[in-house]
Write an enzyme that holds these catalytic residues in place. Structure first.
Site, PDB file in Angstrom:
ATOM      1  CB  ALA A  86     -22.376 -16.189 -15.578  1.00  0.00           C
ATOM      2  N   GLY A 129     -23.293 -15.399 -10.886  1.00  0.00           N
ATOM      3  CA  GLY A 129     -22.452 -14.236 -11.160  1.00  0.00           C
ATOM      4  C   GLY A 129     -23.114 -12.931 -10.779  1.00  0.00           C
ATOM      5  CD  GLU A 132     -19.375 -15.580  -7.930  1.00  0.00           C
ATOM      6  OE1 GLU A 132     -18.437 -16.174  -7.370  1.00  0.00           O
ATOM      7  OE2 GLU A 132     -19.713 -15.795  -9.114  1.00  0.00           O
ATOM      8  CD  GLU A 152     -22.282 -19.870  -8.871  1.00  0.00           C
ATOM      9  OE1 GLU A 152     -22.030 -18.691  -9.167  1.00  0.00           O
ATOM     10  OE2 GLU A 152     -22.937 -20.190  -7.844  1.00  0.00           O
TER      11      GLU A 152
END
Length: 269
Positions: A86, A129, A132, A152
């Site tokens: 992300a 991200g 994911e 993370e």
């Protein structure tokens, strides 16, 4: 392998949105649509395809199209990278209320529940991200350059966009725990051994391999494919009742009768 020619007249790459004669922002997704498939390429090379709010918005728009007109989706990344994560600059400024809105989790879950299958063709880094997003696909293939990881905790947050529940379903609780608690990055061979990847291909062959998977899907009944995915995503408590209901719809369909009749006629030859 070249991109499929089927449906080429009906499909085209998208260009950035134009507002008042100026470009609002460079498109984060390069989308090529065909009759039976859509190829969405994460295309933000200056940020290693990091997933920001604009990309999330474009993924939502793509989901709307694929919910209205179901087709198999191939997700991939430009420049030898799937998605490096992300957008950290945006994450740093997000608040608790943003976390509760599940900005990335919501769109990844929407991708997961698209009517037709989703194939992630992963090259290079799929981190945070980006990992994911790949976990949300039904099928994942990759290259020898693949690196999966969820860093993370090192950034003071958790992997909250699907890793905590999807990764255990894919690789088992013990392996998912190791990956998420240590923030370790695994390579393509380990991802293949764990079942996170179905197969490994050279970078130049990756898209061709993804298209070969979609070709196999396209040869089957669309409705049977949709209902198979629905059965796969149903909670365990709904089985076997849901299987009988879905099968009942198919047993009464003209497509089932036509396909089985064709099969029996081929056997007679």
């Amino acid at each position: 392998m070249a991109e499929p020619t089927r449906g080429a007249a009906a499909g085209a790459s998208r260009t950035p949105e134009i507002v008042d004669g100026t470009e609002s922002h460079a498109s984060r997704l390069r989308v090529d649509a065909f009759d039976d498939r859509v190829i969405a390429t994460l295309d933000r090379p200056d940020r290693r395809n990091a997933i920001d709010q604009a990309m999330v918005d474009e993924l939502h728009a793509l989901c709307t199209e694929l919910e209205q007109r179901p087709r198999t989706l191939i997700l991939t990344g430009a420049g030898g990278i799937f998605a490096a994560g992300a957008d950290i600059a945006q994450l740093r400024e997000r608040t608790g209320d943003d976390a509760r809105r599940g900005i990335n989790a919501t769109v990844f879950d929407r991708i997961r529940h698209l009517p037709m299958p989703v194939v992630a063709a992963v090259d290079g880094f799929a981190l945070g991200g980006g990992a994911e997003l790949a976990y949300a696909a039904d099928i994942r293939i990759g290259t020898p350059r693949v690196r999966f990881g969820n860093p993370e905790p090192g950034l003071g947050i958790i992997a909250a966009a699907g890793a905590a529940w999807r990764l255990p379903e894919i690789v088992g609780h013990a392996r998912a725990s190791e990956l998420l608690l240590t923030a370790r990055v695994i390579d393509a061979d380990e991802a293949l051994a764990w079942g996170l990847l179905s197969s490994i291909h050279e970078p130049d062959d990756l898209r061709g391999a993804a298209h070969a998977i979609v070709d196999r899907i396209a040869a089957n009944s669309v409705r049977a494919t949709v209902l198979t995915k629905r059965a796969l995503l149903a909670p365990r408590a709904e089985h076997p009742a849901i299987d009988g209901e879905l099968q009942a719809e198919l047993f009464d369909s003209g497509d089932k009768r036509a396909r089985m009749t064709a099969f029996l006629e081929r056997k007679k030859r």
